[in-house]
Motif scaffolding. Structure first.
Motif, PDB file in Angstrom:
ATOM      1  N   UNK A 157       0.833  -1.213   0.000  1.00 48.90           N
ATOM      2  CA  UNK A 157       0.000   0.000   0.000  1.00 48.90           C
ATOM      3  C   UNK A 157       0.862   1.255   0.000  1.00 48.90           C
ATOM      4  N   UNK A 158       1.933   1.209   0.770  1.00 47.76           N
ATOM      5  CA  UNK A 158       2.774   2.380   0.901  1.00 47.76           C
ATOM      6  C   UNK A 158       2.151   3.398   1.858  1.00 47.76           C
ATOM      7  N   UNK A 159       2.435   4.647   1.579  1.00 51.89           N
ATOM      8  CA  UNK A 159       1.911   5.720   2.438  1.00 51.89           C
ATOM      9  C   UNK A 159       0.647   6.303   1.812  1.00 51.89           C
ATOM     10  N   UNK A 160      -0.419   6.420   2.616  1.00 49.44           N
ATOM     11  CA  UNK A 160      -1.694   6.986   2.179  1.00 49.44           C
ATOM     12  C   UNK A 160      -1.953   8.244   3.014  1.00 49.44           C
ATOM     13  N   UNK A 161      -2.348   9.294   2.329  1.00 52.33           N
ATOM     14  CA  UNK A 161      -2.610  10.552   3.032  1.00 52.33           C
ATOM     15  C   UNK A 161      -3.737  10.353   4.053  1.00 52.33           C
ATOM     16  N   UNK A 162      -3.547  10.859   5.248  1.00 46.88           N
ATOM     17  CA  UNK A 162      -4.494  10.685   6.343  1.00 46.88           C
ATOM     18  C   UNK A 162      -3.947   9.814   7.452  1.00 46.88           C
ATOM     19  N   UNK A 163      -3.011   8.914   7.096  1.00 45.05           N
ATOM     20  CA  UNK A 163      -2.404   8.050   8.112  1.00 45.05           C
ATOM     21  C   UNK A 163      -1.514   8.873   9.040  1.00 45.05           C
ATOM     22  N   UNK A 221     -20.374   1.758   4.260  1.00 48.58           N
ATOM     23  CA  UNK A 221     -20.159   2.658   5.406  1.00 48.58           C
ATOM     24  C   UNK A 221     -20.901   3.976   5.182  1.00 48.58           C
ATOM     25  N   UNK A 222     -20.782   4.529   3.968  1.00 54.17           N
ATOM     26  CA  UNK A 222     -21.491   5.764   3.661  1.00 54.17           C
ATOM     27  C   UNK A 222     -23.001   5.579   3.804  1.00 54.17           C
ATOM     28  N   UNK A 223     -23.500   4.444   3.359  1.00 53.68           N
ATOM     29  CA  UNK A 223     -24.937   4.176   3.451  1.00 53.68           C
ATOM     30  C   UNK A 223     -25.391   4.131   4.905  1.00 53.68           C
ATOM     31  N   UNK A 224     -24.572   3.556   5.775  1.00 53.97           N
ATOM     32  CA  UNK A 224     -24.926   3.500   7.192  1.00 53.97           C
ATOM     33  C   UNK A 224     -24.970   4.892   7.806  1.00 53.97           C
ATOM     34  N   UNK A 256     -13.381  12.754   7.379  1.00 57.78           N
ATOM     35  CA  UNK A 256     -13.539  12.363   8.786  1.00 57.78           C
ATOM     36  C   UNK A 256     -13.332  10.869   8.975  1.00 57.78           C
ATOM     37  N   UNK A 257     -13.937  10.049   8.133  1.00 58.20           N
ATOM     38  CA  UNK A 257     -13.886   8.607   8.339  1.00 58.20           C
ATOM     39  C   UNK A 257     -12.523   8.030   7.969  1.00 58.20           C
ATOM     40  N   UNK A 258     -11.876   8.518   6.930  1.00 56.79           N
ATOM     41  CA  UNK A 258     -10.585   7.972   6.512  1.00 56.79           C
ATOM     42  C   UNK A 258      -9.501   8.259   7.530  1.00 56.79           C
ATOM     43  N   UNK A 259      -9.629   9.347   8.265  1.00 60.02           N
ATOM     44  CA  UNK A 259      -8.631   9.693   9.288  1.00 60.02           C
ATOM     45  C   UNK A 259      -9.085   9.309  10.690  1.00 60.02           C
ATOM     46  N   UNK A 260     -10.197   8.605  10.788  1.00 59.32           N
ATOM     47  CA  UNK A 260     -10.735   8.162  12.084  1.00 59.32           C
ATOM     48  C   UNK A 260     -10.939   9.341  13.049  1.00 59.32           C
ATOM     49  N   UNK A 261     -11.389  10.462  12.499  1.00 63.28           N
ATOM     50  CA  UNK A 261     -11.724  11.630  13.300  1.00 63.28           C
ATOM     51  C   UNK A 261     -10.579  12.577  13.589  1.00 63.28           C
ATOM     52  N   UNK A 262      -9.349  12.195  13.233  1.00 63.19           N
ATOM     53  CA  UNK A 262      -8.204  13.023  13.610  1.00 63.19           C
ATOM     54  C   UNK A 262      -8.035  14.262  12.728  1.00 63.19           C
ATOM     55  N   UNK A 298     -15.686  -0.066  15.141  1.00 60.61           N
ATOM     56  CA  UNK A 298     -15.883   0.900  14.059  1.00 60.61           C
ATOM     57  C   UNK A 298     -17.201   1.656  14.146  1.00 60.61           C
ATOM     58  N   UNK A 299     -18.204   1.087  14.811  1.00 57.95           N
ATOM     59  CA  UNK A 299     -19.484   1.799  14.897  1.00 57.95           C
ATOM     60  C   UNK A 299     -19.337   3.139  15.615  1.00 57.95           C
ATOM     61  N   UNK A 300     -18.305   3.254  16.442  1.00 54.74           N
ATOM     62  CA  UNK A 300     -18.084   4.515  17.152  1.00 54.74           C
ATOM     63  C   UNK A 300     -17.784   5.645  16.181  1.00 54.74           C
ATOM     64  N   UNK A 301     -17.024   5.371  15.122  1.00 58.76           N
ATOM     65  CA  UNK A 301     -16.699   6.413  14.161  1.00 58.76           C
ATOM     66  C   UNK A 301     -17.918   6.793  13.321  1.00 58.76           C
ATOM     67  N   UNK A 302     -18.820   5.847  13.078  1.00 58.24           N
ATOM     68  CA  UNK A 302     -20.063   6.189  12.379  1.00 58.24           C
ATOM     69  C   UNK A 302     -20.915   7.112  13.240  1.00 58.24           C
TER      70      UNK A 302
END
Length: 576
Positions: free
Chosen positions: A398-404, A447-450, A483-489, A509-513
């Motif tokens: 995967x390497x480095x992904x922005x948001x990590x 996830x978006x649908x939820x 918001x979701x890709x960075x887990x709120x950070x 994961x439901x906490x982030x939703x």
């Protein structure tokens, strides 16, 4: 018969009757006065100076102050023309006028010409003596001063006039659009309270300058353009103002005392919670975590000093990583970075790994900029860069992904580099984070649908606006992905993120939703604008939201309170 002589009524300078025609026989008898006591000899200047020193409060009785510069007079006593000051000319022999027209009666006793004043009175305090109009026209206020004293007095007068003119000019040129309001100054070390200032003129309401007569009746509790108050009413209102200010000061002290008490209570609660985590939960982890009452404990937050330990235990280590794993991954990343840096410029730009290596160096200083600990040369800059390099080398597919970088930054704040690497790898291996990491479109869409179904249930009007074609969004990924890709950070402050993760490491994961819906609820009143405005609040370029951590936790709680009759699916597709 001869005429009876009329008794004389004249009185001699000694006060003795010259006739025996008085009403009583005794009045005809001559009266003798007591002899006058001899006058004391005048003291010399040296004797007077010997008697007076700096510790004395009053001037000696026989001292005469003359030839002293006259200080500026109050504005109500000054006149535009050359002012005249009536000064007694019989104070000392040196000050007697030599002109014949100004000669006064020298026969009068000295004691009758000296007014009884306080010893500290100056020349200007003596009352004026009767003088002819010619005397008043011919004399000036500084005639009897020496040349040096006249220069000092004239300079004082000029300075006073200049200051008075500047004050009048500043009052006329004032551009304040509202009447001056009294400022309340609460003092903590003394009970003295300053009175409100005099209500000067306002150029927007009363542009004309204030006359001297009007200035003399200005009050502190009524604007200058209204009729003046009586002194009785002014005193009454000043007392009422003082009572109000005292009540406000008492209310402020009460508020500060209440805040101090609440802060003390919070510290006491945090101390108790820390003791529970350290002495009860962590030593008996496997059994206590399963108890229902422990859930409320992590909703109330983990103490910062125990957060690293609690998060590591709660996330677990399904990948079976160790400190050696971190060291080996960092070693490979450093070797790769060194080899890329040694390549020529053209070859380096074409290298497959050069992009994510440069991205790490670019993104590390941007993590939580308000803390100032991840910038170049900052304490945690190198640590965060090592964790990101090690994880990118570990997930070379995967390497480095922005948001990590923000997720890793939150972990580095609370634990060591090796522990942060292990927790980061296991946290990003959970379904929600992994879906955004590897761009699993099927899971991301679910996830978006939820989130959208929960948002429609809680805030249908906001859901309709965000999903409307008129708003201009191509899909929910534009405003949910950051918001979701960075887990709120990305959108929350470090303290709020930590409280969110205190819950998420246990409940999944439901906490982030729920958190995504809760943040939208906090911003609901500001999310009914156009697309650009919404992206400035919840997009990638948004600044961290300035909400208290308790507000965020309450919003997350409310977002999860869904009716039992609701049929919104969870992340696994099951009905709630």
């Amino acid at each position: 018969m001869g005429a009876k002589p009329r008794p004389s009524r004249s009185v001699s300078p000694h006060g003795q009757a010259l006739s025996d025609g008085g009403r009583s026989p005794s009045s005809a008898a001559p009266r003798t006065l007591a002899p006058r006591p001899p006058l004391k000899p005048r003291k010399s200047v040296k004797e007077l100076e010997a008697e007076y020193h700096d510790s004395d409060e009053d001037v000696p009785e026989d001292a005469v102050i003359w030839n002293v510069p006259i200080s500026p007079r109050p504005p109500m006593h000054s006149t535009p023309a050359s002012p005249t000051r009536a000064v007694s000319t019989s104070l000392t022999p040196e000050m007697k006028p030599t002109d014949e027209s100004t000669t006064l009666k020298e026969e009068a006793p000295r004691s009758a010409m000296r007014p009884s004043l306080h010893h500290s009175a100056t020349v200007s305090a003596f009352p004026p003596e009767p003088a002819s109009p010619r005397l008043q026209r011919g004399r000036t206020w500084n005639e009897d001063l020496s040349e040096e004293a006249r220069e000092v007095a004239a300079a004082l007068e000029e300075h006073a006039e200049r200051v008075s003119e500047e004050r009048r000019r500043s009052t006329r040129n004032s551009t304040n659009g509202s009447p001056p309001r009294p400022t309340m100054k609460l003092r903590t070390k003394t009970s003295v309270m300053e009175l409100p200032p005099l209500q000067k003129g306002n150029v927007m309401i009363d542009p004309l300058p204030i006359s001297k007569e009007k200035e003399a009746v200005l009050t502190r509790t009524r604007p200058s353009w209204l009729p003046p108050k009586s002194q009785k009413e002014e005193k009454k209102h000043i007392k009422e103002w003082e009572r109000m200010m005292a009540a406000a000061e008492a209310a402020e002290k009460k508020r500060l005392a209440k805040e101090a008490e609440q802060q003390q209570q919070r510290k006491h609660v945090e101390s108790n919670i820390a003791r529970i985590w350290e002495q009860h939960v962590i030593p008996n982890w496997d059994d206590v975590v399963k108890e229902p009452r422990t859930r409320e404990l992590w909703w109330r937050g983990v103490t910062p000093r125990d957060r690293g330990t609690v998060w590591s235990k709660a996330v677990g280590n399904e990948l079976s990583l160790t400190e050696a794993s971190y060291a080996n991954a960092l070693k490979r990343a450093r070797a790769l970075q060194s080899s890329v840096n040694n390549l020529p410029e053209e070859e380096r730009s074409k290298h497959v790994d050069a992009g994510w290596l440069a991205a790490i160096s670019r993104d590390v200083p941007t993590v939580f900029p308000e803390l100032g600990i991840f910038g170049p040369g900052a304490p945690l800059h190198a640590t965060l860069e090592d964790v990101l390099l090690a994880y990118s080398a570990y997930r070379s597919d995967v390497g480095y992904v922005y948001g990590v970088h923000t997720i890793a930054g939150l972990l580095v704040l609370n634990m060591s580099a090796s522990s942060a690497f292990i927790t980061l790898a296991n946290m990003l291996n959970r379904p929600l984070a992994l879906a955004f990491l590897i761009n699993d479109q099927a899971t991301v869409s679910r996830i978006y649908s939820t989130v959208l179904s929960t948002l429609k249930y809680k805030m249908p009007r906001l859901h309709e606006h965000l999903t409307s074609p008129e708003t201009g969004f191509k899909g929910p990924e534009e405003w949910l992905h950051p918001f979701l890709a960075t887990l709120g950070t990305q959108l929350l402050s470090p303290d709020s993120c930590s409280r969110l993760w205190d819950i998420a490491v246990f409940e999944g994961d439901k906490t982030f939703v729920r958190a995504a819906v809760g943040v939208l609820a906090l911003l609901e009143s500001r999310l009914y604008g156009p697309r650009e405005e919404l992206l400035s609040l919840i997009g990638w370029g948004a600044r961290p939201l300035e909400f208290e951590e308790e507000q965020v936790i309450v919003a997350i709680r409310e977002a999860g309170k869904i009716s039992p009759h609701s049929s919104s699916p969870d992340l696994n597709g099951n009905k709630r």
